[in-house]
Design an enzyme around this catalytic site. Structure first.
Site, PDB file in Angstrom:
ATOM      1  N   HIS B 409       0.819  -1.216   0.000  1.00  0.00           N
ATOM      2  CA  HIS B 409       0.000   0.000   0.000  1.00  0.00           C
ATOM      3  C   HIS B 409       0.851   1.263   0.000  1.00  0.00           C
ATOM      4  O   HIS B 409       0.366   2.355  -0.290  1.00  0.00           O
ATOM      5  CB  HIS B 409      -0.938  -0.021   1.217  1.00  0.00           C
ATOM      6  CG  HIS B 409      -2.193   0.769   1.047  1.00  0.00           C
ATOM      7  ND1 HIS B 409      -2.275   1.872   0.213  1.00  0.00           N
ATOM      8  CD2 HIS B 409      -3.437   0.624   1.595  1.00  0.00           C
ATOM      9  CE1 HIS B 409      -3.510   2.362   0.267  1.00  0.00           C
ATOM     10  NE2 HIS B 409      -4.238   1.618   1.090  1.00  0.00           N
ATOM     11  N   ASP B 413      -2.618   2.319  -4.211  1.00  0.00           N
ATOM     12  CA  ASP B 413      -3.795   2.262  -3.355  1.00  0.00           C
ATOM     13  C   ASP B 413      -4.699   1.091  -3.735  1.00  0.00           C
ATOM     14  O   ASP B 413      -4.454   0.393  -4.711  1.00  0.00           O
ATOM     15  CB  ASP B 413      -4.554   3.584  -3.437  1.00  0.00           C
ATOM     16  CG  ASP B 413      -3.664   4.746  -2.997  1.00  0.00           C
ATOM     17  OD1 ASP B 413      -2.824   4.526  -2.101  1.00  0.00           O
ATOM     18  OD2 ASP B 413      -3.794   5.835  -3.571  1.00  0.00           O
TER      19      ASP B 413
END
Lengths: 241, 435
Positions: B409, B413
């Protein structure tokens, strides 16, 4: 003479798209035709410079006048003639600190001495050997020769014939000595020895297999391109003589 | 302070080294870094340098002897030093290499007929089963005053449990004390009265060594997996793909593919093909961390995990998005074959941009693999299973496959990762594009 040129890499992306410059810089030194002794001195000088990290990985390419060399710790059993008899025929003789056994060099054979620091190639000398073999095999494939490596036997083979020999040494993770690929060499010269313990007749060359003239320059530039591919070297290549 | 000169590990697949030539004799003075002995492996010659300055006190293996990696070749120290600790107490000093090799069942001394020469050597055995000399395991090999080599983890563990590291013998590289050594000492301390029983219960099933040294391939995996786990901000997305059509396609096309490609593509090949296409269409996850920037890659180089039995490598199918099914199948077979025979070249493992790992063949349904850094994502592929599925108001038996996408992450995203996973799922569910 220092010239910069781009090595051919079929369809490959530009260097900046590859891991942001993760390709390794290198240098190719083309010595042309050089006596074994002086090339050996040059090689050891480069080895020391590489160990001290004063130069990048360097591939020395050269052709030698007729010479027989014998790996360290090997008996002369694989010489079929005495060093004196060899010298009488104008063939030099050297005992050298490399892996492998007896071998023969002469014009028409492309000899390469990779002075590579294996600390930036995964610290694996066996993988390095496989890499050199792969670069030579891909070069031969470009000339439509189906070459292969044989497990347990260093070198590159076409069918049951040997076309390239390998004899690698390592000092502080930097490689020296290297490979010898028969392009257009007169194969009768191998009669003086048992090359790497094999019968002399086992040796072959690109010209002998293809039945046509093979320009050394074409082989040389292909070998350079394949080394760049296999060892992830930068395409921007400085070649000096 | 005597120091061992051992057969070095010069490559993952290196098992043995042959002593070619001693450059120094017993009693000779040596400088640190000076070559003392030349060894050979697979026609490569290597000059082994003195790890310390001193006197070559002992040549433990003569020229022509072939020894497993990590075996003792010689000892450097100060004249008159007691070498019992280094050479092992039991064997006579004259014959340590043979007795050592024999005790580990790996005798390959070419100069000694009938000592097990010719015994087949597993390809990666040496990289994971470095022999541990039983005679020295229970006694420290350091001379008084010598600095203790110990990993930070092991040091902390020892401090926490009140273990005196000076009483330990390291089984790591160069005798370094590793966590396992401390754990053994803790076990011995807490269960001292039943120590022999503990030792017995620790015996592993046949074929798996009791001690697996952190060297060679194990060490590489140890470091890389640990680093990835510490650094990456992992998120896992799961999706069930209905691959009924894909199963049908493979069954009906098998003969045609075999004729066209000369081999029958596996489900893995089909999945690799779909993942490569999905990466081209949803390329955001096809990126890597490069210094202070995230670099999205234009080429799709698929890393594929190959189990070698005693280790794991990720081979790379280059430009996978531009390859046909037959090419992907052929390249994957060639790479796997070379990986298993130890014949991979550097670029066979270089420049991967995304990894696929498949445990479906072993019956696993879903799992969360560790990202192969510096890549940003890895797809875990599970087992294809027939399951009841609700379709158009009725319950149907469908072939289902669970996909597990782990992504970092920090680098991207959830939405682009989810889009990529949805694309893989769609390509697998509607496989008409595969021909």
């Amino acid at each position: 003479m220092l010239s910069t040129r781009s090595a051919p890499r079929g369809g490959a992306p530009a260097p900046e798209s590859i891991a942001g410059g993760a390709r390794i810089p290198w240098h190719v030194l083309d010595l042309g035709l050089a006596p074994y002794g002086s090339a050996l001195e040059r090689q050891f000088a480069l080895l020391e410079e590489r160990i001290q990290d004063r130069i990048p990985d360097t591939l020395v390419l050269v052709e030698h006048p007729p010479v027989v060399t014998l790996g360290r710790g090997k008996t002369t059993a694989n010489l079929r003639q005495t060093p004196e008899a060899l010298r009488a025929q104008g063939i030099e003789f050297f005992e050298v600190s490399r892996g492998g056994d007896a071998t023969y060099h002469a014009p028409g054979q492309l000899v390469g001495y990779p002075i590579f620091d294996l600390k930036q190639h995964g610290r694996d000398v066996l993988r390095f050997c496989r890499g050199v073999e792969t670069a030579l095999i891909r070069t031969l494939e470009a000339f439509r020769l189906a070459a292969r490596a044989v497990p347990g036997k260093a070198g590159v083979w076409v069918g049951e014939r040997k076309i390239a020999s390998l004899g690698i040494s390592l000092r502080r993770w930097v490689t020296f000595h290297g490979f010898a690929m028969n392009v257009a060499v007169d194969l009768t010269g191998f009669q003086a020895i048992r090359p790497c313990g094999e019968e002399p007749e086992v040796m072959t060359s690109m010209e002998a297999l293809l039945g046509r003239r093979v320009p050394m320059e074409e082989v040389r530039s292909r070998v350079v391109a394949e080394f760049a591919r296999v060892f992830c070297f930068n395409e921007q290549l400085a070649v000096s003589r | 302070m005597a120091t061992r000169v051992d057969v070095p590990q010069l490559g993952l697949t290196m098992e043995t080294g042959t002593i070619l030539q001693w450059l120094k004799a017993e009693g000779d003075k040596v400088e640190k870094g000076q070559p003392v002995v030349v060894i050979q492996t697979d026609k490569v010659e290597y000059e082994v340098e003195a790890p310390v300055a001193g006197t070559l006190l002992k040549i433990a293996a003569k020229e022509g002897t072939e020894l497993p990696v990590g075996s003792l070749m010689g000892v450097i120290g100060q004249a008159g030093e007691d070498l019992v600790g280094l050479l092992g107490a039991a064997p006579a000093p004259a014959a340590p290499p043979e007795s050592r090799a024999a005790s580990t069942g790996r005798a390959v001394d070419s100069s000694t007929a009938g000592q097990g020469a010719g015994v087949p050597q597993p390809a990666f055995a040496q990289s994971t089963t470095r022999p541990v000399d039983e005679s020295t395991r229970h006694a420290p090999t350091r001379a008084p005053g010598e600095r203790v080599k110990i990993s930070p983890v092991a040091k902390k563990l020892a401090q926490d449990h009140g273990i005196d590291v000076n009483t330990l013998t390291g089984t790591g590289p160069e005798g370094r004390i590793v966590r396992e050594d401390v754990e053994r000492a803790i076990a011995a301390k807490t269960q001292a009265p039943v120590a022999p029983k503990v030792a017995e219960s620790r015996e592993a099933p046949a074929g798996i060594p009791e001690t697996i040294a952190l060297s060679g391939m194990r060490k590489v995996i140890f470091d890389r997996m640990g680093q990835s786990w510490r650094e990456a901000a992992r998120v896992t997305l799961f999706a069930d793909a209905d691959v009924t059509e894909l199963v049908h396609l493979r069954q009906t096309k098998a003969a045609e593919w075999e004729r066209r490609f000369g081999l029958k593509p596996s489900y893995s090949d089909l999945i690799h093909l779909a993942v490569a296409r999905a990466l081209r269409e949803e390329p955001r996850i096809n990126c890597r961390l490069d210094g202070q920037a995230v670099r999205v890659r234009q080429e799709v180089n698929l890393s594929v995990a190959v189990d070698l039995g005693e280790g794991l490598v990720a081979v790379v199918i280059k430009d996978a998005d531009k390859k046909s099914l037959g090419d992907i199948a052929r390249v994957a077979r060639d790479l796997a074959e070379r990986a298993r025979s130890g014949r991979l070249a550097s670029d066979d493992m270089a420049d991967g941009t995304f990894t696929v790992t498949n445990l479906g063949g072993l019956g696993v349904e879903y799992f969360t693999p560790i990202i192969n850094q510096p890549q940003a994502g890895i797809l875990g592929v599970g087992k294809i299973m027939e399951k009841p599925v609700v379709l158009g108001g009725g319950i149907h038996v469908r072939s289902m496959l669970t996909l597990s996408l782990v992504f970092d992450h920090r680098l991207l995203d959830g939405a682009p990762a989810a889009k990529f996973l949805a694309k893989v799922k769609a390509l697998l569910e509607q496989p008409a594009w595969i021909w």
